[in-house]
Scaffold this motif. Structure first.
Motif, PDB file in Angstrom:
ATOM      1  N   LEU A 158      33.251  51.611  58.165  1.00  0.00           N
ATOM      2  CA  LEU A 158      33.852  51.910  59.391  1.00  0.00           C
ATOM      3  C   LEU A 158      33.126  51.949  60.669  1.00  0.00           C
ATOM      4  CD1 LEU A 158      36.135  54.123  57.604  1.00  0.00           C
ATOM      5  CD2 LEU A 158      36.764  51.765  57.948  1.00  0.00           C
ATOM      6  N   TYR A 159      32.264  52.706  60.596  1.00  0.00           N
ATOM      7  CA  TYR A 159      31.323  53.076  61.695  1.00  0.00           C
ATOM      8  C   TYR A 159      30.798  51.689  62.343  1.00  0.00           C
ATOM      9  CZ  TYR A 159      27.637  54.724  64.580  1.00  0.00           C
ATOM     10  OH  TYR A 159      26.731  54.914  65.614  1.00  0.00           O
ATOM     11  N   LEU A 160      30.377  50.812  61.627  1.00  0.00           N
ATOM     12  CA  LEU A 160      29.604  49.635  62.172  1.00  0.00           C
ATOM     13  C   LEU A 160      30.779  48.723  62.734  1.00  0.00           C
ATOM     14  CD1 LEU A 160      27.034  48.520  59.506  1.00  0.00           C
ATOM     15  CD2 LEU A 160      26.808  49.426  61.757  1.00  0.00           C
ATOM     16  N   LEU A 161      32.143  48.635  62.204  1.00  0.00           N
ATOM     17  CA  LEU A 161      33.208  48.029  62.634  1.00  0.00           C
ATOM     18  C   LEU A 161      33.632  48.735  64.072  1.00  0.00           C
ATOM     19  CD1 LEU A 161      35.414  45.848  62.193  1.00  0.00           C
ATOM     20  CD2 LEU A 161      36.583  47.532  61.281  1.00  0.00           C
ATOM     21  N   GLY A 162      33.466  49.989  64.046  1.00  0.00           N
ATOM     22  CA  GLY A 162      33.859  50.612  65.072  1.00  0.00           C
ATOM     23  C   GLY A 162      32.952  50.424  66.432  1.00  0.00           C
ATOM     24  N   ALA A 163      31.666  50.359  65.872  1.00  0.00           N
ATOM     25  CA  ALA A 163      30.577  50.183  67.169  1.00  0.00           C
ATOM     26  C   ALA A 163      30.527  48.874  67.668  1.00  0.00           C
ATOM     27  CB  ALA A 163      29.088  50.124  66.356  1.00  0.00           C
ATOM     28  N   SER A 164      30.960  47.707  66.782  1.00  0.00           N
ATOM     29  CA  SER A 164      31.180  46.309  67.095  1.00  0.00           C
ATOM     30  C   SER A 164      32.308  46.132  68.285  1.00  0.00           C
ATOM     31  CB  SER A 164      31.411  45.200  66.111  1.00  0.00           C
ATOM     32  OG  SER A 164      32.332  45.565  65.306  1.00  0.00           O
ATOM     33  N   TYR A 165      33.398  46.973  67.832  1.00  0.00           N
ATOM     34  CA  TYR A 165      34.638  46.903  68.750  1.00  0.00           C
ATOM     35  C   TYR A 165      34.130  47.345  69.928  1.00  0.00           C
ATOM     36  CZ  TYR A 165      38.403  46.061  65.338  1.00  0.00           C
ATOM     37  OH  TYR A 165      39.184  45.613  64.262  1.00  0.00           O
ATOM     38  N   LEU A 166      33.448  48.262  70.059  1.00  0.00           N
ATOM     39  CA  LEU A 166      33.068  49.250  71.425  1.00  0.00           C
ATOM     40  C   LEU A 166      32.102  48.190  72.107  1.00  0.00           C
ATOM     41  CD1 LEU A 166      32.550  52.723  70.353  1.00  0.00           C
ATOM     42  CD2 LEU A 166      34.138  52.083  71.636  1.00  0.00           C
ATOM     43  N   TYR A 167      31.137  47.851  71.136  1.00  0.00           N
ATOM     44  CA  TYR A 167      30.301  46.799  72.068  1.00  0.00           C
ATOM     45  C   TYR A 167      31.090  45.431  72.664  1.00  0.00           C
ATOM     46  CZ  TYR A 167      26.373  43.736  73.020  1.00  0.00           C
ATOM     47  OH  TYR A 167      25.518  43.064  73.637  1.00  0.00           O
ATOM     48  N   GLY A 168      32.106  45.185  71.898  1.00  0.00           N
ATOM     49  CA  GLY A 168      33.030  44.080  72.332  1.00  0.00           C
ATOM     50  C   GLY A 168      33.792  44.435  73.614  1.00  0.00           C
ATOM     51  N   ALA A 169      34.362  45.693  73.678  1.00  0.00           N
ATOM     52  CA  ALA A 169      35.000  46.142  74.747  1.00  0.00           C
ATOM     53  C   ALA A 169      34.488  46.341  75.928  1.00  0.00           C
ATOM     54  CB  ALA A 169      35.842  47.345  74.199  1.00  0.00           C
ATOM     55  N   TYR A 170      33.092  47.094  75.835  1.00  0.00           N
ATOM     56  CA  TYR A 170      32.277  47.320  77.042  1.00  0.00           C
ATOM     57  C   TYR A 170      30.901  46.591  77.199  1.00  0.00           C
ATOM     58  CZ  TYR A 170      35.819  50.870  76.278  1.00  0.00           C
ATOM     59  OH  TYR A 170      37.037  51.496  76.227  1.00  0.00           O
ATOM     60  N   ASN A 171      30.635  46.076  76.181  1.00  0.00           N
ATOM     61  CA  ASN A 171      29.368  45.214  76.205  1.00  0.00           C
ATOM     62  C   ASN A 171      27.975  46.131  76.301  1.00  0.00           C
ATOM     63  OD1 ASN A 171      27.984  42.918  76.309  1.00  0.00           O
ATOM     64  ND2 ASN A 171      27.896  42.623  78.440  1.00  0.00           N
ATOM     65  N   THR A 172      28.082  47.367  75.640  1.00  0.00           N
ATOM     66  CA  THR A 172      27.096  48.297  75.658  1.00  0.00           C
ATOM     67  C   THR A 172      26.994  48.997  74.542  1.00  0.00           C
ATOM     68  OG1 THR A 172      25.701  49.781  76.745  1.00  0.00           O
ATOM     69  CG2 THR A 172      28.273  49.918  77.004  1.00  0.00           C
ATOM     70  N   LEU A 173      25.792  49.434  73.831  1.00  0.00           N
ATOM     71  CA  LEU A 173      25.966  50.458  72.795  1.00  0.00           C
ATOM     72  C   LEU A 173      25.238  51.686  73.109  1.00  0.00           C
ATOM     73  CD1 LEU A 173      24.735  48.226  69.640  1.00  0.00           C
ATOM     74  CD2 LEU A 173      26.899  49.449  69.952  1.00  0.00           C
ATOM     75  N   TYR A 174      25.047  52.020  74.381  1.00  0.00           N
ATOM     76  CA  TYR A 174      24.699  53.122  74.772  1.00  0.00           C
ATOM     77  C   TYR A 174      25.781  54.303  74.987  1.00  0.00           C
ATOM     78  CZ  TYR A 174      19.962  51.912  75.849  1.00  0.00           C
ATOM     79  OH  TYR A 174      18.367  51.717  75.912  1.00  0.00           O
ATOM     80  N   LEU A 175      25.606  55.418  74.534  1.00  0.00           N
ATOM     81  CA  LEU A 175      26.780  56.269  74.441  1.00  0.00           C
ATOM     82  C   LEU A 175      27.420  56.465  75.783  1.00  0.00           C
ATOM     83  CD1 LEU A 175      28.334  57.402  72.137  1.00  0.00           C
ATOM     84  CD2 LEU A 175      26.994  59.266  72.141  1.00  0.00           C
ATOM     85  N   HIS A 176      26.372  57.081  76.650  1.00  0.00           N
ATOM     86  CA  HIS A 176      26.562  57.489  77.986  1.00  0.00           C
ATOM     87  C   HIS A 176      27.357  56.229  78.811  1.00  0.00           C
ATOM     88  CE1 HIS A 176      22.725  55.618  79.002  1.00  0.00           C
ATOM     89  NE2 HIS A 176      23.037  55.402  80.076  1.00  0.00           N
ATOM     90  N   GLU A 177      26.929  54.971  78.533  1.00  0.00           N
ATOM     91  CA  GLU A 177      27.654  54.144  79.200  1.00  0.00           C
ATOM     92  C   GLU A 177      29.016  53.749  78.726  1.00  0.00           C
ATOM     93  OE1 GLU A 177      23.482  51.547  80.200  1.00  0.00           O
ATOM     94  OE2 GLU A 177      25.267  50.513  78.990  1.00  0.00           O
ATOM     95  N   ILE A 178      29.150  53.993  77.247  1.00  0.00           N
ATOM     96  CA  ILE A 178      30.473  53.582  76.933  1.00  0.00           C
ATOM     97  C   ILE A 178      31.418  54.774  77.073  1.00  0.00           C
ATOM     98  CG2 ILE A 178      31.738  53.847  74.687  1.00  0.00           C
ATOM     99  CD1 ILE A 178      29.454  52.756  73.090  1.00  0.00           C
ATOM    100  N   ILE A 179      30.794  55.942  77.603  1.00  0.00           N
ATOM    101  CA  ILE A 179      31.618  57.268  77.974  1.00  0.00           C
ATOM    102  C   ILE A 179      32.062  57.009  79.154  1.00  0.00           C
ATOM    103  CG2 ILE A 179      31.618  59.598  78.599  1.00  0.00           C
ATOM    104  CD1 ILE A 179      29.542  59.818  75.970  1.00  0.00           C
ATOM    105  N   THR A 180      31.445  56.382  80.063  1.00  0.00           N
ATOM    106  CA  THR A 180      31.760  56.235  81.531  1.00  0.00           C
ATOM    107  C   THR A 180      32.717  55.204  81.654  1.00  0.00           C
ATOM    108  OG1 THR A 180      29.500  56.524  81.880  1.00  0.00           O
ATOM    109  CG2 THR A 180      30.787  55.691  83.692  1.00  0.00           C
ATOM    110  N   ALA A 181      32.523  53.992  80.540  1.00  0.00           N
ATOM    111  CA  ALA A 181      33.611  52.990  80.624  1.00  0.00           C
ATOM    112  C   ALA A 181      35.067  53.185  79.959  1.00  0.00           C
ATOM    113  CB  ALA A 181      32.911  51.774  80.041  1.00  0.00           C
ATOM    114  N   ILE A 182      34.874  54.068  78.950  1.00  0.00           N
ATOM    115  CA  ILE A 182      35.990  54.071  78.182  1.00  0.00           C
ATOM    116  C   ILE A 182      37.144  54.766  78.933  1.00  0.00           C
ATOM    117  CG2 ILE A 182      35.893  56.258  77.197  1.00  0.00           C
ATOM    118  CD1 ILE A 182      36.348  55.327  74.426  1.00  0.00           C
ATOM    119  N   LYS A 183      36.839  55.568  80.046  1.00  0.00           N
ATOM    120  CA  LYS A 183      37.837  56.166  80.998  1.00  0.00           C
ATOM    121  C   LYS A 183      38.778  55.151  81.686  1.00  0.00           C
ATOM    122  CE  LYS A 183      35.885  60.511  81.187  1.00  0.00           C
ATOM    123  NZ  LYS A 183      35.140  60.407  79.819  1.00  0.00           N
TER     124      LYS A 183
END
Lengths: 641, 492
Positions: free
Chosen positions: B165-190
């Protein structure tokens, strides 16, 4: 102040010492307990006499604070205080003296009882609370003493707690008194509402500034505040002083040891109600309708108790109903504003009633515990001293001249006559006279049954009949002196005006009493004696026939006009039914079943059900996980977006 | 060189130290002292953290050092140290190699520390797997016990599912925001996107599994029961503390101030259902560790309430709750461990039946008292310390106006009080029966060295200022760094 405090606290010290000895069950220390309680009581009685002398002769009021109790703010603080005016001083003297006699008598009467230390402790505690009551300066403190008296009477009536009847009687006394206590509380609350104070001197001061006060019940219904307060206090006084309606505990209280009966009847308990009426007389003067009620209640009680007393078999019950009747006299006197007369009768009554009870105790002692008068007879040969003392007590009770009861009772009857002359009803006077007649009759019935005729007890009891030991005789002789001389000695003092200093000043009207009226009570008493003697000595067979003919009527009267039975049917049964209904159907059937128990059952069922989700199978766990996850993702997709 | 490894010095100490212990274990000579060596390593590690590098990000934003990571790392190490010191003389009673056990605990802590400070989803995953593999090994450590093996397999399979589940979620996030850095995801997800929302829920779910929250809770009782008690103690405390730290980090990052992704209802539902399971099911349990497993689900649900509305106060309440609860649970389990008299691996599954505790106060009053204190503390009875975190969380959710949660929290707490008291009744009021544990064979005075400090810690609640000082000086700032850390300020 120090003297007053000594009178109050010394009995408590005795009580505590005896109580500790009893608590640690030190049988070898019993003698110490006896000695300490009696000495404390003796010292207290001596100081109380001195205090009464000081207060009455010097006409000063002892008033002081002991401790702060409930400090609310600068203007409202309730303190532990002492307030001794002539009323308190006289009460304290009577209470301590009679109590001292009873203490000494108990040493002989309770000899061999294995918890005598406890008994002595309770006696002293009882006295302490009564003193607390009479010496208090505010209503709240008075109420504490009032409750303390109730508590001690409960402990003493139920002293022989292994007897079921004693337990029942003690509870009856306590519960009946609760009704009166509620009246007291209402009265005190009323006083707080109207006067913003519970201090008796303060209420007296403020009373002059309030002409009328009303309690608003609804928009249209108001009640005069004084009437309300006085009715409340009257209910309290009725319960303590065993007035008709709330008198049911008094005859049953005979289950206690005889010295207790003497103490309850003469000094400590039943006089509290009369004391309350006298203490708050200034309030009652503002509520004329309540005063009329007091007269009515007193009259009913006096006549009712005298009639019931005629038919009693138990020697102590005769005297108990006699007390009831005499209290009726005191109430009537209060009702016609003759508070001094009521107090005077209270004092003389204390002496001769204590004497009668202690003598009855001696008789019971002699008869090996037998209390039924029908099984006695011819005792005068065996116990002559007691016989003579019962004569003195009965003469005083009947109101024969020169004996104490004559002066006080005669004064009350004159007051009642004066009340009639002033436009009141003549009926109280007539009832007073009739009661006087009945009083004389049942007193001599008692003497005839107990001391004359043939002894009807069995051989074993007869062989045991003996005069009481000296330790039981001496207190009785002292009380007999009081029963003879207290009237003639104190009559001048009581009739002098402004006795109840600091209280409302009454104009006690001097009536011109015709000579016939003055002689009438004596005539009535003598005729009662004569009739009793003639009936019980010469016409006994006829009496028996009459009693058989009116068997039902006499049975009803003997049971006190079936008041107990009426209460049982009218109040106790319905309340029991209601209690049982509420318990079985509401408490258990509704609240417990669907409340706590129902919830607990629900939880345990839910627990059992949820347990089945835990199959132990990994596939199922995974399914649950994925299903839950799907729910969450579905929420995100469908709801949020 | 030393400057280069300084940020990860604690992890290095643990890792190489663990390897050293493993090597030394081969030589019979040192066997009895290796647990002490492990304890020394833990102390060294704590010192390294305290004296370590200043707060900030290191290794190209891969690793974060902050008040939050420091607090959790020290807490993990202290808990492990407590367990080592308290159980070194108890381990012989278990059919497992105690040195391997301590090595696995050390590896578990390495993974946990990596997880706590990771700022990159893949690093987080690596830490998670290190930690999980150590945990699986701990569960199956009792090699000859089939129950232990069963629990291990279950844990492994379901844990793998969580990793998926974690890896699936991580790949979704990467797909959505093109990054795996947490702080970048946090900024982008807003900005909001469904894919990002799904990914973040999936990623968080994996750690909800580790915490043991509904509907990912079912492994908890099975694993707690099957594992040897020392391993249960480690998994139920260290793994849980780590998972809570990561959940806090992720939720505060992903959902804080996120208008497009309102997850309040999801977390409310999870919290309520977890509390219900944790309150209701333990009533019918007959095994001590299973019982503790279910009750820990309830506690996890209670904790989660603090983060339904994300705020510093709620986060610091959760930190206080998880630390105090883990400590209490560890004390309970150590106490249960010390009830064991001799080595009997086959009866491992039954050695902690509740019926064995009947009349315990008469045969072993010290144990009974300790257990009673721990249970009352878990039930939240003042003045024991368990009361205060419960108070903090309830106060917080009431202030937040979460009345539904409050009602459920209070009802379930009352129900849970029932079953804790049931055990106390079993120990104190009931008479010993045939199944009950007998009088201790070998009275061990060393036990008092554990019990007395434990009771003193539990009674710290009588002296509130010290708790308040710790809370105000360490816990609240840690929570603040977490919330403020979501801003971009500290990232280069």
């Amino acid at each position: 102040m120090i003297m007053a405090a000594a009178v109050l606290w010394i009995p408590l010290i005795g009580s505590c010492v005896a109580g500790l000895i009893s608590f640690f069950n030190q049988r070898t220390m019993d003698d110490v307990a006896k000695l300490v309680t009696c000495m404390c009581m003796g010292v207290s009685a001596l100081v109380a006499l001195d205090l009464a002398y000081d207060v009455i002769i010097a006409k000063k009021i002892v008033h002081g604070e002991m401790l702060s109790w409930i400090p609310l703010d600068d203007h409202h603080k309730i303190t532990w205080g002492l307030y001794v005016d002539s009323l308190s001083a006289i009460m304290a003297a009577v209470v301590t003296c009679v109590s001292f006699m009873v203490h000494i008598y108990s040493l002989g009467y309770m000899k061999g009882d294995k918890s005598i230390a406890r008994f002595m402790s309770y006696l002293s505690l009882f006295t302490f609370f009564m003193l607390f009551l009479v010496m208090s300066d505010d209503l709240l403190q008075l109420f504490l003493g009032w409750e303390g008296v109730g508590l001690s009477s409960y402990l003493l009536i139920g002293f022989w707690f292994h007897k079921d009847s004693a337990n029942a009687a003690s509870m009856k006394a306590f519960i009946t008194n609760r009704i009166g206590d509620m009246g007291m509380v209402l009265g005190i609350v009323g006083c707080i509402a109207v006067f913003d104070s519970v201090s008796i001197p303060e209420i007296l001061l403020k009373l002059t500034t309030f002409d009328e006060a009303f309690f608003r019940l609804t928009d249209h219904l108001t009640i005069n505040a004084y009437t309300f307060i006085c009715i409340s206090f009257l209910i309290g006084a009725m319960a303590k002083s065993a007035q008709f309606g709330l008198h049911v505990w008094l005859p049953d209280a005979m289950e206690g040891p005889t010295p207790v009966s003497a103490l309850i009847h003469a000094a400590t308990m039943v006089t509290a109600g009369v004391f309350l009426l006298i203490r708050l007389s200034f309030l009652f003067e503002y509520a004329p309708s309540v005063k009329t009620a007091i007269v009515v209640i007193g009259a009913i009680t006096a006549l009712f108790a005298a009639v019931v007393g005629l038919f009693q078999k138990d020697i102590k019950r005769v005297i108990a109903y006699s007390t009831c009747s005499q209290l009726g006299y005191m109430f009537m006197a209060c009702g016609v504003s003759m508070y001094s007369a009521a107090l005077f009768h209270l004092v003389t009554h204390a002496f001769f009633k204590a004497l009668l009870f202690l003598s009855a105790g001696s008789v019971i002692h002699a008869m090996s515990g037998e209390q039924n008068m029908r099984k006695m007879g011819g005792l005068y040969k065996h116990i002559p001293v007691t016989y003579a003392l019962v004569w003195i007590g009965s003469l005083a009770l009947a109101g024969i001249p020169l004996f104490a009861g004559y002066y006080s009772k005669d004064w009350i009857l004159e007051s009642l006559y004066g009340y009639a002359m002033d436009g009141g009803s003549i009926i109280p006077y007539i009832i007073g006279l009739s009661s006087a007649f009945l009083t004389a009759f049942y007193s001599w019935r008692l003497i005839s049954l107990v001391f004359h005729g043939d002894c009807k007890a069995d051989e074993r009891v007869q062989s045991h009949i003996h005069e009481a030991p000296m330790i039981m005789l001496i207190p009785k002789v002292i009380l007999a002196v009081g029963a003879v001389f207290s009237g003639i000695a104190l009559v001048g003092f009581f009739t002098s005006s402004q006795l109840i200093s600091g209280a409302y000043v009454f104009t006690e009207i001097e009536h011109h009493i015709p000579g016939l009226i003055q002689v009438l009570p004596i005539m009535v008493a003598l005729s009662g004696i004569a009739l009793a003697v003639s009936v019980y000595h010469t016409q006994r067979n006829k009496l028996a026939i009459w009693l058989v003919r009116f068997k039902r009527a006499s049975a009803i009267i003997q049971s006190g006009f079936a008041v107990d039975e009426f209460y049982r049917k009218a109040f106790i049964k319905p309340l029991q039914w209601l209690g049982s209904f509420l318990y079985h159907h509401i408490e258990k059937g509704l609240i417990d079943r669907y409340g706590p128990n129902g919830f607990a059952l629900f939880i345990s069922r839910l627990s059992g059900a949820l347990r089945y989700l835990q199959t132990g199978n990994v596939r199922d766990y995974a399914i649950v996980m994925i299903a839950g996850l799907m729910g969450m993702l579905g929420y995100v997709v469908v709801v949020i977006k | 060189m030393i400057e280069l490894i300084k940020p990860i010095l604690p992890e290095m100490i643990l890792f190489f130290g663990a390897c050293l212990v493993l090597l030394l274990d081969v030589f019979q000579k040192f066997v009895d002292h290796l647990m002490n060596l492990s304890s020394v390593l833990l102390v060294l590690c704590i010192v390294a953290i305290v004296l370590g590098v200043p707060d900030g990000v290191y290794y190209h934003n891969l690793c974060v050092i902050s008040m939050f990571t420091g607090l959790f790392k020290i807490a993990l190490l202290t808990l492990a140290l407590f367990q080592f010191l308290a159980t070194s003389f108890l381990m012989d009673k278990y059919a497992l190699n105690k040195n391997e056990h301590s090595v696995m605990v050390l590896f578990l802590i390495v993974g946990a520390c990596v997880m706590v400070s990771a700022n990159h989803l893949m690093l987080l995953y690596v830490g998670m797997e290190i930690q999980a593999l150590a945990a699986y090994t701990l569960v199956v450590m009792q090699r000859k016990s089939e129950y232990s093996a069963e629990a291990g397999v279950k844990y492994f399979i379901l844990g793998s599912l969580a990793s998926v589940l974690y890896l699936l979620g991580a790949s979704y996030l990467y797909g959505a925001y093109n990054t795996l850095y947490l702080h970048e995801i946090i900024t982008a997800i807003k900005a909001g996107s469904t894919l990002g929302g799904l990914g973040s829920i999936l990623v968080v779910s994996a750690f909800l599994f580790k915490v043991g929250l509904f509907p990912f809770h079912q492994w908890v009782p099975d694993v707690y029961q099957g594992a040897p008690t020392p391993s249960t103690s480690i998994i139920s405390t260290l793994s849980k503390v780590t998972a809570v730290a990561v959940v806090l980090k992720l939720i505060c990052g992903l959902f804080y101030d996120n208008k497009s992704l309102d997850t309040r209802w999801i977390f409310s539902a999870i919290a309520i259902l977890s509390m219900i399971v944790g309150a209701v099911v333990p009533i019918v349990q007959t095994h001590m560790k299973r019982f503790l497993g279910y009750s820990s689900i309830g506690h996890a649900g209670f904790m989660l309430m603090g983060i339904v509305n994300i705020h510093v106060v709620g986060v610091s309440s959760i930190i206080a709750y998880v630390l105090i609860y883990s400590l209490t649970l560890m004390m309970t389990l150590i106490c249960l461990m010390s009830l064991k008299d001799k080595r009997e691996p086959d009866e491992e599954r039954n050695d902690l039946e509740l019926s064995k505790l009947g009349g315990l106060s008469q045969v072993r009053p010290k144990h009974a008292f300790m257990l009673a204190v721990c249970f009352l503390s878990m039930a939240g009875m003042p003045p024991l310390i368990g009361f205060f975190p419960k108070l903090l969380i309830l106060q917080y959710i009431i202030n937040q106006g979460q009345m539904l949660l409050t009602v459920f929290a209070i009802i379930t707490t009352v129900i849970s009080l029932f079953y804790y008291l049931k055990i106390i009744k079993l120990m104190y009021i009931d008479m010993p029966t045939k199944q009950s544990i007998g009088i201790s064979v070998n009275v061990n005075m060393r036990l008092l060295w554990v019990f007395i400090p434990a009771v003193i810690i539990q009674l710290l609640g009588c002296y509130i200022p010290i708790l308040q000082t710790i809370y105000v000086q360490y816990v609240t700032p840690a929570a603040e760094t977490l919330i403020i850390g979501t801003n971009e300020k500290i990232y280069s």
